[in-house]
Scaffold this active site. Structure first.
Site, PDB file in Angstrom:
ATOM      1  CG  ASP A  13      -0.185  -0.177   2.552  1.00  0.00           C
ATOM      2  OD1 ASP A  13       0.984  -0.613   2.541  1.00  0.00           O
ATOM      3  OD2 ASP A  13      -0.771   0.149   3.607  1.00  0.00           O
ATOM      4  CG  HIS A 245       6.829   0.196  10.466  1.00  0.00           C
ATOM      5  ND1 HIS A 245       6.713  -0.260  11.757  1.00  0.00           N
ATOM      6  CD2 HIS A 245       6.556   1.526  10.525  1.00  0.00           C
ATOM      7  CE1 HIS A 245       6.378   0.734  12.568  1.00  0.00           C
ATOM      8  NE2 HIS A 245       6.286   1.834  11.832  1.00  0.00           N
TER       9      HIS A 245
END
Ligand SMILES: O=c1[nH]cnc2c1ncn2[C@@H]1O[C@H](CO)[C@@H](O)[C@H]1O
Length: 321
Positions: A13, A245
């Protein structure tokens, strides 16, 4: 002789840290990116597809197909939580890049995942960097997917620590908790990397200066888009830097020995104030009663990470691009 690179599909995303992970993958000889599939999360799915195509154009890798994923949660939910306050309205640091020239393939993300897993049985790793809707739909649509897919490496969860959406939930799991529970209990070979691990991996302001001074193509591009991500972290957290992340999770596929793992059953809370909570049953007690964790397949959950090596690997590969 060098081993054949591992085939990976990145479900993404994009997203600033997604962009870092995609570029890192393209600079990693240990893996071969055979496709990107898109999902909502940091941005809506339509924009995720556009950004995925754009990033591949920047990288000169328009040979890699992009398949568009679900626009809604697995329960057909349309009220999505989009993290534009982390990544900018365009998902890429508010840079107003021109629209990509290319288009996604006709096939949906779910059909692409099912097809590739079947084509290269046991050989494809999915690296899932957003909510797990596409992966859960593939599991539900094709009973053979769980055994055809080699491994699912997922960025998600907050194991025994607070979440980043609220004290209970991490963003990717919160995005579609029902899908996450389907994936965790599917029996596939799964490695979960939660924010208990990724919060140990920080790119500092000084690292960013170093990126800016290098001539690396990817380093230069990322320095443009990183502003928004750094500003958000300076405000929201007390770190002088940003959490890495997505690139950290990607490195599980590249070099699993940079991490240690535990194994157990993970369930996801799908309602109430702890919606999106991930709970690992470590199997240290055999309970008298049958629980919602009994007889469920186990998954691997990352516990520790060699953070300095992860940061160095990322920096080196982005600067030599
Ligand atoms: O504070 C936050 N809220 C929502 N999403 C976040 C936040 N920080 C990072 N991410 C995004 O969610 C994933 C990790 O949970 C990462 O993909 C990151 O880009």
């Amino acid at each position: 002789m060098a081993a054949e690179p591992k085939k990976i599909i990145i479900d993404t995303d994009p997203g600033i840290d997604d962009a870092m992970a995609i570029f890192l993958a393209l600079r990693s000889p240990e893996v071969e990116v055979i496709g990107l599939t898109t999902i909502y999360g940091n941005v809506y799915t339509t924009l995720a597809t556009r950004n995925a195509l754009h990033l591949l154009e920047i990288a000169g890798r328009t040979d890699i197909p992009v398949a568009e994923g679900s626009h809604v949660t697995i329960t057909q939910g349309t009220k999505l939580r989009i993290a534009d306050f982390v990544h900018g309205a365009d998902g890429l640091g508010n840079q107003n890049f021109p629209p990509p020239k290319g288009n996604p393939i006709e096939q949906s993300a779910v059909d692409f995942l099912i097809e590739q897993a079947n084509l290269y049985r046991g050989k494809v790793t999915v690296v899932a960097l957003g909510p797990l809707t596409n992966i859960a739909l593939a599991i539900q649509q094709d009973p053979a997917f769980v055994k055809n897919i080699g491994q699912i490496v997922l960025l998600g969860g907050a194991f025994a620590v607070n979440g980043n959406v609220n004290p209970a939930a991490e963003a990717n799991i919160f995005g579609d908790p029902d899908a996450a529970d389907v994936v965790f209990t599917s029996g596939a070979d799964i490695v979960a990397v939660g924010i208990n691990v990724t919060h140990q991996v920080v790119m500092t302001d000084a690292d960013r200066e170093k990126l800016a001074l290098s001539n690396g193509k990817f380093a230069q591009y990322l320095c443009k888009i990183l502003d928004v991500y750094f500003s958000y972290h300076h405000e929201a957290y007390c770190t002088r830097g940003v959490y890495l992340h997505d690139p950290t999770a990607l490195l599980v596929a590249v070099n699993p020995s940079l991490f240690t793992y535990t194994e157990g059953v993970v369930r996801v809370q799908t309602s109430g104030i702890t919606r999106g909570l991930t709970l690992l049953y470590n199997k240290q007690k055999r309970f008298e009663e049958i629980t919602e964790w009994s007889d469920k397949p186990t998954v691997k959950v990352a516990v520790t990470v060699d953070a300095p090596t992860v940061v160095k690997l990322l920096m080196d590969r982005l600067m030599n691009s």
